[in-house]
Scaffold this active site. Structure first.
Site, PDB file in Angstrom:
ATOM      1  CB  THR A  86      96.477  60.317  94.714  1.00 26.82           C
ATOM      2  OG1 THR A  86      96.351  60.935  96.004  1.00 26.82           O
ATOM      3  CG2 THR A  86      95.482  60.912  93.745  1.00 26.82           C
TER       4      THR A  86
ATOM      5  CG  ASP B 101      90.306  50.351 104.452  1.00 25.47           C
ATOM      6  OD1 ASP B 101      90.999  51.283 103.999  1.00 25.47           O
ATOM      7  OD2 ASP B 101      89.778  50.383 105.587  1.00 25.47           O
TER       8      ASP B 101
ATOM      9  CB  ALA C 277      89.297  47.841  96.185  1.00 26.95           C
TER      10      ALA C 277
ATOM     11  CD  GLU D 178      90.571  50.559  93.244  1.00 31.50           C
ATOM     12  OE1 GLU D 178      90.709  50.018  94.349  1.00 31.50           O
ATOM     13  OE2 GLU D 178      90.231  49.959  92.216  1.00 31.50           O
TER      14      GLU D 178
ATOM     15  CD  GLU E 139      79.712  63.590  92.594  1.00 28.34           C
ATOM     16  OE1 GLU E 139      79.767  64.821  92.817  1.00 28.34           O
ATOM     17  OE2 GLU E 139      78.772  62.864  92.949  1.00 28.34           O
TER      18      GLU E 139
ATOM     19  N   GLY F  60     116.118  52.462  72.954  1.00 30.89           N
ATOM     20  CA  GLY F  60     115.227  52.877  71.870  1.00 30.89           C
ATOM     21  C   GLY F  60     114.161  51.839  71.576  1.00 30.89           C
TER      22      GLY F  60
ATOM     23  CD  GLN G  83     117.308  54.859  80.866  1.00 28.58           C
ATOM     24  OE1 GLN G  83     116.255  55.434  80.630  1.00 28.58           O
ATOM     25  NE2 GLN G  83     118.474  55.320  80.486  1.00 28.58           N
TER      26      GLN G  83
ATOM     27  NE  ARG H   9     121.111  46.854  72.013  1.00 30.84           N
ATOM     28  CZ  ARG H   9     121.112  47.355  70.792  1.00 30.84           C
ATOM     29  NH1 ARG H   9     120.781  46.608  69.753  1.00 30.84           N
ATOM     30  NH2 ARG H   9     121.448  48.613  70.595  1.00 30.84           N
TER      31      ARG H   9
HETATM   32  N1  CAA Z   1      87.261  52.488 107.432  1.00 27.70           N
HETATM   33  C1  CAA Z   1      86.150  52.846 108.139  1.00 27.70           C
HETATM   34  N2  CAA Z   1      85.850  54.123 108.440  1.00 27.70           N
HETATM   35  C2  CAA Z   1      86.704  55.078 108.002  1.00 27.70           C
HETATM   36  C3  CAA Z   1      87.864  54.788 107.260  1.00 27.70           C
HETATM   37  C4  CAA Z   1      88.137  53.422 106.985  1.00 27.70           C
HETATM   38  N3  CAA Z   1      89.217  53.056 106.287  1.00 27.70           N
HETATM   39  N4  CAA Z   1      88.502  55.936 106.968  1.00 27.70           N
HETATM   40  C5  CAA Z   1      87.774  56.924 107.492  1.00 27.70           C
HETATM   41  N5  CAA Z   1      86.693  56.399 108.128  1.00 27.70           N
HETATM   42  C6  CAA Z   1      85.664  57.158 108.875  1.00 27.70           C
HETATM   43  C7  CAA Z   1      86.329  57.863 110.050  1.00 27.70           C
HETATM   44  O1  CAA Z   1      86.376  57.020 111.189  1.00 27.70           O
HETATM   45  C8  CAA Z   1      85.405  59.037 110.240  1.00 27.70           C
HETATM   46  O2  CAA Z   1      84.259  58.604 110.947  1.00 27.70           O
HETATM   47  P1  CAA Z   1      83.648  59.499 112.126  1.00 27.70           P
HETATM   48  O3  CAA Z   1      83.444  60.872 111.538  1.00 27.70           O
HETATM   49  O4  CAA Z   1      82.401  58.797 112.486  1.00 27.70           O
HETATM   50  O5  CAA Z   1      84.698  59.517 113.192  1.00 27.70           O
HETATM   51  C9  CAA Z   1      84.961  59.386 108.837  1.00 27.70           C
HETATM   52  O6  CAA Z   1      85.138  58.187 108.067  1.00 27.70           O
HETATM   53  C10 CAA Z   1      85.744  60.517 108.220  1.00 27.70           C
HETATM   54  O7  CAA Z   1      87.113  60.188 108.237  1.00 27.70           O
HETATM   55  P2  CAA Z   1      88.238  61.255 107.896  1.00 27.70           P
HETATM   56  O8  CAA Z   1      88.026  62.453 108.758  1.00 27.70           O
HETATM   57  O9  CAA Z   1      89.539  60.560 107.934  1.00 27.70           O
HETATM   58  O10 CAA Z   1      87.825  61.665 106.403  1.00 27.70           O
HETATM   59  P3  CAA Z   1      88.467  62.720 105.421  1.00 27.70           P
HETATM   60  O11 CAA Z   1      87.377  63.515 104.833  1.00 27.70           O
HETATM   61  O12 CAA Z   1      89.622  63.390 106.062  1.00 27.70           O
HETATM   62  O13 CAA Z   1      88.967  61.794 104.196  1.00 27.70           O
HETATM   63  C11 CAA Z   1      90.454  60.395 102.988  1.00 27.70           C
HETATM   64  C12 CAA Z   1      89.771  60.736 104.322  1.00 27.70           C
HETATM   65  C13 CAA Z   1      91.407  59.279 103.356  1.00 27.70           C
HETATM   66  C14 CAA Z   1      91.193  61.536 102.362  1.00 27.70           C
HETATM   67  C15 CAA Z   1      89.343  59.838 102.031  1.00 27.70           C
HETATM   68  O14 CAA Z   1      88.514  60.899 101.588  1.00 27.70           O
HETATM   69  C16 CAA Z   1      89.919  59.123 100.855  1.00 27.70           C
HETATM   70  O15 CAA Z   1      90.253  57.941 100.945  1.00 27.70           O
HETATM   71  N6  CAA Z   1      90.006  59.787  99.693  1.00 27.70           N
HETATM   72  C17 CAA Z   1      90.400  59.156  98.456  1.00 27.70           C
HETATM   73  C18 CAA Z   1      89.199  58.721  97.682  1.00 27.70           C
HETATM   74  C19 CAA Z   1      89.507  57.602  96.753  1.00 27.70           C
HETATM   75  O16 CAA Z   1      90.238  56.689  97.072  1.00 27.70           O
HETATM   76  N7  CAA Z   1      88.854  57.622  95.591  1.00 27.70           N
HETATM   77  C20 CAA Z   1      89.022  56.591  94.644  1.00 27.70           C
HETATM   78  C21 CAA Z   1      87.783  56.425  93.852  1.00 27.70           C
HETATM   79  S1  CAA Z   1      87.548  54.794  93.299  1.00 27.70           S
HETATM   80  C22 CAA Z   1      88.482  54.548  91.936  1.00 27.70           C
HETATM   81  O17 CAA Z   1      89.449  55.183  91.666  1.00 27.70           O
HETATM   82  C23 CAA Z   1      87.998  53.370  91.214  1.00 27.70           C
HETATM   83  C24 CAA Z   1      88.322  53.104  89.823  1.00 27.70           C
HETATM   84  O18 CAA Z   1      87.652  53.531  88.907  1.00 27.70           O
HETATM   85  C25 CAA Z   1      89.353  52.101  89.523  1.00 27.70           C
END
Ligand code: CAA
Length: 379
Positions: free
Chosen positions: A365, A240, A242, A363, A125, A340, A336, A268
Site C-alpha cells: 500500500t 523493489d 516490481a 504491491e 493471504e 456528467g 471532473q 466541449r
Molecule cells: N531488500 C532486501 N532485504 C530487505 C528489504 C529489501 N527491500 N526490506 C527488508 N529487508 C530485510 C531487512 O534487512 C531485514 O533483514 P534482517 O532481519 O536480516 O536484518 C528483514 O528483511 C526484515 O525487515 P523489516 O524489519 O524492515 O521487516 P518488516 O516486517 O518491518 O516489514 C515491510 C517490512 C516493508 C512492511 C514489508 O513487510 C512490506 O513490504 N510489506 C508489504 C507487502 C507487500 O508489498 N505485499 C504485496 C503483495 S504482492 C501484490 O500485491 C501482487 C499483485 O497481485 C499485483
C-alpha cells in the site's frame, strides 16, 4: 544522466503503442463489463515478447533493461491497467526465480514464459497483507523423501486462476515469523493445489484475481527457491524490482486520462466557448501534466538504478507511491473535467478512475511505501 532513448527503445515503445491502440483500447470497456480478459490478447502479447520481458538472453528472452520494460508497461497501462497488471505479474513472479533460483529452475521457469505462459506471485493471504512476514501457509519438509508438503490459503493473487506456474511463499517454521519464510515453485495442476474464489473487483477487472488453496500439496525439494528462511528477503527484493513497474502502469493510466480530458475540454463548449479556455480547467491540466512527468521521471530513475545494480529500495517505493497517487488524482480530475459525461459508463474515464485505486493498494500500500521511504530517509 541521459534523457535520450535509443532507436531500439523507441521502436519497442511504438510497437507496443500500436498493439494497445489496435487490440486493447477498443475492447477495454467490454472486458471491464465481462470481468475477464480475452485469452487471444495473451497469445498476441506472447508473440510480441510481452510476456517474458525480463527473461535474460541466456534463458531465451530479450534481456531487456528495466527502463525499456517500464516504457512498455506504460503503453499497456494506457490501454487497460487490468491487462497491464496481468502481463506485469509475469515479471513480478519471475523475479524471485531470477534472484535466487538455480540454473535448472531458471531454465524451466523461463521456458514456460518464453512459450507464452502466465505466472503468478503468491505472497498475500487472508491474514497477511502489509505484514508480509505473517504468512501462515506451512511448508513441512520430509527429508527422507526430499519433498515439502504445503498447506494454506493465498488471497488476491493476480493471474491466480489462469497461470501455468506459481511462486508460492510458505513458512517452514512451526512458529512462523520472517526467518521461516521460504519460496517454492508450484506448477499448475499439482495435486491438492486448487483455485478458489475469483474476485469481483472495483477496477482492473480484466485481470484475473483469485484465491488459491493448498491442501497437502507435495512438491520436490528441488522446487524450493533459495534457502529455507530466505523467502522474506527474496520477496522484498522482488517487490523493489516490481514497484517501479506499478509506477509505469500508473503513469500510462494517468497519461491516457489526461489525453482524453484535454481533447474533451477543447471540444466541449459552455458559456459560448470551449471549456479549455477557462483558467480553472487549465490549472487542472497543468497540474495533471506536471505530476505525470514527475512520476514518469521517478519511475525511470528507479529502473535505471536497478539496471546499474545499486540499492534502489527507497527510489522504487517513491516511484510506486507517487505514480499511484498521481494516477488516482489525474483520473479523478479527468472525470471532473468531463463532468456528467466522465461519470457515465459510456465513457472510459470512469473505468480509469476505478482502475487507478488499486495502484495505491497492491504491491505494498502507499502507506507501506511511505514507511519504507521514511525509514530510509531517517535511519
Ligand atoms: N531488500 C532486501 N532485504 C530487505 C528489504 C529489501 N527491500 N526490506 C527488508 N529487508 C530485510 C531487512 O534487512 C531485514 O533483514 P534482517 O532481519 O536480516 O536484518 C528483514 O528483511 C526484515 O525487515 P523489516 O524489519 O524492515 O521487516 P518488516 O516486517 O518491518 O516489514 C515491510 C517490512 C516493508 C512492511 C514489508 O513487510 C512490506 O513490504 N510489506 C508489504 C507487502 C507487500 O508489498 N505485499 C504485496 C503483495 S504482492 C501484490 O500485491 C501482487 C499483485 O497481485 C499485483
Amino acid at each position: 544522466m541521459n534523457f535520450a532513448f535509443t532507436e531500439e527503445q523507441l521502436e519497442l515503445q511504438e510497437m507496443v503503442r500500436e498493439f494497445v491502440e489496435k487490440e486493447i483500447t477498443p475492447i477495454a470497456g467490454e472486458m471491464d463489463a465481462e470481468n475477464a480478459t480475452r485469452p487471444e490478447l495473451f497469445k498476441m502479447a506472447a508473440d510480441m515478447g510481452l510476456l517474458n520481458v525480463i527473461v535474460p538472453e541466456e534463458y531465451g528472452g530479450l534481456g531487456l533493461d528495466s527502463v525499456t520494460v517500464a516504457m512498455m508497461y506504460e503503453e499497456l497501462g494506457k490501454g487497460c491497467a487490468g491487462v497491464a497488471t496481468s502481463m506485469a505479474a509475469n515479471s513480478l513472479a519471475t523475479a524471485p526465480v531470477l534472484i535466487a533460483g538455480t540454473d535448472e529452475q531458471k531454465r524451466m521457469w523461463c521456458d514456460i514464459l518464453n512459450d507464452g505462459g502466465l505466472a503468478a506471485f503468491a505472497l498475500t493471504e487472508p491474514g497477511a497483507g502489509s505484514d508480509a512476514g505473517s504468512v501462515a501457509t506451512r511448508a513441512v519438509h520430509d527429508k527422507e523423501n526430499k519433498t515439502y508438503t504445503l498447506n494454506g490459503t493465498k488471497a488476491f493473487i493476480t493471474n491466480g486462476g489462469i497461470a501455468d506456474i506459481y511462486l508460492i511463499f510458505a513458512n517452514t517454521r512451526k512458529d512462523g515469523g520472517i526467518r521461516g519464510l521460504t519460496a517454492f515453485i508450484v506448477p499448475k495442476g499439482t495435486p491438492g493445489f486448487k483455485v478458489g474464489r475469483k474476485e469481483d473487483k472495483m477496477g482492473i477487472r480484466p485481470s484475473n484475481t483469485c484465491e488459491l488453496i493448498l491442501d497437502n500439496v507435495v512438491i520436490p525439494e528441488s522446487n524450493r527457491v533459495g534457502r529455507e528462511g530466505q523467502g522474506f528477503r527474496i520477496a522484498m527484493q522482488t517487490l523493489d524490482s516490481a514497484r517501479p513497474f506499478v509506477g509505469a502502469v500508473s503513469v500510462g493510466l494517468a497519461q491516457a486520462a489526461l489525453d482524453v480530458a484535454v481533447s474533451y475540454a477543447k471540444e466541449r463548449k459552455q458559456f459560448g466557448q470551449p471549456i479549455a479556455s477557462f483558467e480553472m480547467i487549465q490549472e487542472m491540466v497543468a497540474d495533471m501534466a506536471m505530476k505525470i512527468d514527475a512520476a514518469r521521471l521517478l519511475v525511470y530513475r528507479a529502473c535505471a538504478m536497478r539496471d546499474e545494480g545499486v540499492v534502489f529500495t527507497k527510489e522504487a517505493a517513491m516511484a510506486k507511491c507517487f505514480a499511484a497517487d498521481t494516477a488516482m488524482e489525474v483520473t479523478t480530475n479527468a472525470v471532473q473535467i468531463m463532468g456528467g459525461y466522465g461519470y457515465s459508463k459510456e465513457n472510459p474515464a470512469e473505468k480509469r478512475m476505478r482502475d487507478a485505486k488499486i495502484m495505491q493498494i497492491y504491491e505494498g500500500t502507499n502507506q507501506i511505501q511511505r514507511l519504507v521511504i521514511a525509514n530510509k530517509v531517517m535511519y
